[in-house]
Scaffold this motif. Structure first.
Motif, mmCIF file in Angstrom:
data_model
loop_
_atom_site.group_PDB
_atom_site.id
_atom_site.type_symbol
_atom_site.label_atom_id
_atom_site.label_comp_id
_atom_site.label_asym_id
_atom_site.label_seq_id
_atom_site.Cartn_x
_atom_site.Cartn_y
_atom_site.Cartn_z
ATOM 1 N N GLU A 1 -13.770 16.922 6.739
ATOM 2 C CA GLU A 1 -13.530 17.867 7.848
ATOM 3 C C GLU A 1 -12.051 18.228 7.919
ATOM 4 N N ARG A 2 -11.199 17.236 7.792
ATOM 5 C CA ARG A 2 -9.757 17.508 7.834
ATOM 6 C C ARG A 2 -9.037 16.434 7.039
ATOM 7 N N VAL A 3 -7.832 16.801 6.579
ATOM 8 C CA VAL A 3 -7.009 15.844 5.837
ATOM 9 C C VAL A 3 -5.628 15.782 6.472
ATOM 10 N N TYR A 4 -4.991 14.631 6.332
ATOM 11 C CA TYR A 4 -3.593 14.501 6.736
ATOM 12 C C TYR A 4 -2.739 14.677 5.494
ATOM 13 N N MET A 5 -1.759 15.562 5.602
ATOM 14 C CA MET A 5 -0.828 15.793 4.498
ATOM 15 C C MET A 5 0.241 14.688 4.518
ATOM 16 N N THR A 6 1.083 14.691 3.492
ATOM 17 C CA THR A 6 2.283 13.842 3.451
ATOM 18 C C THR A 6 3.447 14.802 3.387
ATOM 19 N N ARG B 1 -1.156 28.136 10.248
ATOM 20 C CA ARG B 1 -1.659 26.830 9.810
ATOM 21 C C ARG B 1 -3.167 26.864 9.592
ATOM 22 N N ASP B 2 -3.638 26.141 8.584
ATOM 23 C CA ASP B 2 -5.074 25.910 8.380
ATOM 24 C C ASP B 2 -5.403 24.637 9.143
ATOM 25 N N PRO B 3 -6.259 24.709 10.161
ATOM 26 C CA PRO B 3 -6.477 23.537 11.032
ATOM 27 C C PRO B 3 -7.053 22.322 10.314
ATOM 28 N N ARG B 4 -7.480 22.516 9.049
ATOM 29 C CA ARG B 4 -8.020 21.364 8.306
ATOM 30 C C ARG B 4 -6.910 20.512 7.684
ATOM 31 N N PHE B 5 -5.675 20.994 7.759
ATOM 32 C CA PHE B 5 -4.546 20.272 7.142
ATOM 33 C C PHE B 5 -3.580 19.849 8.247
ATOM 34 N N LEU B 6 -3.636 18.544 8.601
ATOM 35 C CA LEU B 6 -2.785 18.019 9.673
ATOM 36 C C LEU B 6 -1.523 17.412 9.067
ATOM 37 N N SER B 7 -0.508 17.268 9.899
ATOM 38 C CA SER B 7 0.788 16.817 9.371
ATOM 39 C C SER B 7 1.091 15.365 9.657
ATOM 40 N N ALA B 8 1.808 14.765 8.731
ATOM 41 C CA ALA B 8 2.354 13.417 8.906
ATOM 42 C C ALA B 8 3.757 13.445 8.309
ATOM 43 N N LEU B 9 4.739 12.983 9.083
ATOM 44 C CA LEU B 9 6.127 13.034 8.620
ATOM 45 C C LEU B 9 6.426 11.813 7.751
ATOM 46 N N VAL C 1 19.751 10.388 13.551
ATOM 47 C CA VAL C 1 18.514 10.148 12.788
ATOM 48 C C VAL C 1 17.316 10.366 13.707
ATOM 49 N N ARG C 2 17.423 9.895 14.955
ATOM 50 C CA ARG C 2 16.324 10.129 15.898
ATOM 51 C C ARG C 2 16.139 11.631 16.125
ATOM 52 N N ARG C 3 17.274 12.358 16.163
ATOM 53 C CA ARG C 3 17.164 13.815 16.365
ATOM 54 C C ARG C 3 16.437 14.449 15.187
ATOM 55 N N TYR C 4 16.788 14.017 13.966
ATOM 56 C CA TYR C 4 16.107 14.531 12.758
ATOM 57 C C TYR C 4 14.611 14.252 12.864
ATOM 58 N N LEU C 5 14.226 13.032 13.228
ATOM 59 C CA LEU C 5 12.805 12.673 13.311
ATOM 60 C C LEU C 5 12.099 13.505 14.385
ATOM 61 N N ASN C 6 12.750 13.629 15.529
ATOM 62 C CA ASN C 6 12.140 14.404 16.618
ATOM 63 C C ASN C 6 12.009 15.878 16.243
ATOM 64 N N ASP C 7 13.069 16.428 15.669
ATOM 65 C CA ASP C 7 13.039 17.854 15.293
ATOM 66 C C ASP C 7 11.867 18.150 14.371
ATOM 67 N N TRP C 8 11.716 17.300 13.354
ATOM 68 C CA TRP C 8 10.705 17.606 12.349
ATOM 69 C C TRP C 8 9.307 17.182 12.786
ATOM 70 N N CYS C 9 9.216 16.153 13.608
ATOM 71 C CA CYS C 9 7.893 15.842 14.173
ATOM 72 C C CYS C 9 7.419 17.032 14.995
ATOM 73 N N GLN C 10 8.375 17.606 15.748
ATOM 74 C CA GLN C 10 8.056 18.764 16.588
ATOM 75 C C GLN C 10 7.662 19.962 15.716
ATOM 76 N N ARG D 1 1.347 14.095 13.424
ATOM 77 C CA ARG D 1 0.429 13.231 14.175
ATOM 78 C C ARG D 1 0.814 11.761 14.011
ATOM 79 N N TYR D 2 1.569 11.452 12.960
ATOM 80 C CA TYR D 2 2.153 10.119 12.801
ATOM 81 C C TYR D 2 3.319 10.207 11.830
ATOM 82 N N MET D 3 4.138 9.157 11.784
ATOM 83 C CA MET D 3 5.210 9.053 10.804
ATOM 84 C C MET D 3 4.781 7.974 9.816
ATOM 85 N N ALA D 4 5.149 8.144 8.559
ATOM 86 C CA ALA D 4 4.697 7.196 7.540
ATOM 87 C C ALA D 4 5.822 6.825 6.604
ATOM 88 N N ILE D 5 5.782 5.584 6.107
ATOM 89 C CA ILE D 5 6.770 5.145 5.124
ATOM 90 C C ILE D 5 6.123 4.131 4.195
#
Ligand code: FIX
Ligand code: ZN
Length: 421
Positions: A139-144, A162-170, A205-214, A219-223
């Motif tokens: 139904e949907r995938v999370y990108m990297t 955006r194609d709603p089937r492709f969700l984001s992960a930072l 660094v928090r600003r970078y994370l917030n900016d790009w999450c926004q 939907r999540y951050m990954a490492i």
């Protein structure tokens, strides 16, 4: 482990599972609007790094340099000849290619790829995305997503529908893992960081994370983390960046942090993406993070088979640990079976059994066809055990359970503000 499931329960489970759309929480696929970032087609399928590792074993006299110097289609031809024509393609990665070709109605026994290439040349990316999602029951995938990838960043900055089937992960690897070298990347984007971990740098660094999450609606951050990653460890810059930048942003935004622990990068760099290896992670580090950040959800996948039991135990201690997937070297039927059975026995339905880690769109078809077969089998045998204990399950039970396991709801479970237990 209980015996082979009874055919009737197995039949019901596999028919319900076939109609259960899955949410694939970790892939390396991209929204079609991102153009060439989304890989698909026979040449990409055959030059998947899993198969590069296998052909380098099949042709030990061939150097990696010689292989990489070939055009991609020549690499694909070589892999087809060596692994599918001259040898029986028994490996999971080889079987996967055949499962995709068979699902597309193509000839899996062909000696050369010309007809198959003609088929793919006739496809459009949007039409093919629809076809693959349908065949895979996805139904949907999370990108990297990595804004430090200049090609990807350009697309985000330009904006697109955006194609709603492709969700984001930072994805955080390139920004945080090689600190202080990676500080240069953030600086180039206008963040006032320096190589120290000063208060100013951490807030940037928090600003970078917030900016790009926004920006990407992450939907999540990954490492992904080396097995030696340790918490607490005030001496390690990565640990400090995780604690003082990533966790506060995750908490503020109410989004999970995905920890993918156990990869030893580039033990054989000549093999490229196929050159990474595995190592035993320290489960206590995961427990300490869950203990100290009780209001953050940790989606955790570990690369070492030997870590899987410890992760189940850790998740029984901390409700904010959500084990997910059979990652990479564990994404093989025999191991998916073992890991899924153990998780059902120790965690009930409170985990995410699988993710595909697809790098090539077509792979969704085989990764989910193969995983559905094994996970369905394991689940059916658990239902048989319940029936033997006088608690038979209904089709409605099965539908509900599969939805819990595969519709992605466990990603976004909201945690109470109090500590996790
Ligand atoms: O770190 C990751 O997301 C890994 O999944 C990849 O780096 C890896 O190369 C892969 O493709 C695994 O299946
Ligand atoms: Zn991955």
């Amino acid at each position: 482990m209980s015996s082979k499931p009874s055919s009737s329960v197995q039949k019901t489970v596999s028919s319900v599972f076939a109609r259960t759309p899955v949410t694939d929480i970790h892939t390396h696929l991209f929204d079609p609007a991102m153009g060439s970032l989304l890989l698909w087609g026979i040449d990409e399928l055959l030059t998947y790094h899993y198969l590069v590792a296998e052909v380098s074993r099949a042709r030990p006299e061939m150097t990696c340099e010689a292989f990489w110097a070939m055009p991609k289609s020549t690499q694909a031809d070589l892999i087809w000849q060596e692994l599918f024509v001259k040898r029986t393609p028994v490996s999971e990665a080889c079987r996967g290619v055949l499962t995709v070709l068979q699902a597309l109605g193509l000839n899996v026994n062909t000696k050369n790829l010309s007809d198959i290439r003609a088929y793919f040349a006739a496809q459009t990316v949007c039409g093919y995305v629809d076809q693959v999602f349908k065949l895979a029951g996805v139904e949907r995938v999370y990108m990297t997503n990595d804004p430090l990838n200049p090609v990807e960043r350009l697309v985000w900055e330009k904006g697109f529908e955006r194609d709603p089937r492709f969700l984001s992960a930072l994805r955080l690897d390139s920004a945080l893992k090689d600190w202080p070298q990676s500080a240069g990347h953030l600086k180039a984007l206008g963040y006032a960081v320096d190589t120290s971990l000063s208060g100013q740098t951490l807030s940037e660094v928090r600003r970078y994370l917030n900016d790009w999450c926004q920006k990407i609606e992450a939907r999540y951050m990954a490492i992904s983390l080396d097995p030696a990653f340790t918490y607490p460890d005030a001496t390690a810059s990565l640990t400090n960046l995780m604690v003082k930048a990533v966790m506060p942003v995750a908490r503020e935004r109410g989004i999970p942090v995905a920890l993918m622990i156990g990869v030893r990068k580039a033990v054989n760099p000549a093999l490229g993406d196929a050159g990474d290896s595995v190592g035993l992670a320290d489960i206590a580090t995961v427990e300490h993070l869950a203990r100290d950040f009780g209001d953050v959800t940790f989606l955790v996948t570990l690369l070492a088979r030997e870590n899987m039991h410890g992760l189940c135990v850790a998740a029984r201690k901390f409700k904010n640990i959500v084990p997910f997937g059979c990652w990479w070297f564990l994404n093989n039927p025999s191991l998916i079976r073992e890991i899924t059975a153990m998780r059902l026995e120790m965690l009930g339905l409170s985990f995410i059994p699988q993710h595909s880690d697809c790098r090539i769109l077509d792979q969704l078809v085989y990764k989910w066809t193969h995983s559905r077969a094994v996970i369905g089998d394991v689940l059916a045998s658990k239902y048989d055990d319940l029936a033997r204990a006088g608690r038979p399950v209904s089709e409605a039970d099965i539908r509900r359970d599969l939805a819990v396991l595969f519709d992605g709801r466990l990603i976004n479970q909201r945690l109470s503000a109090v500590t996790a237990y």
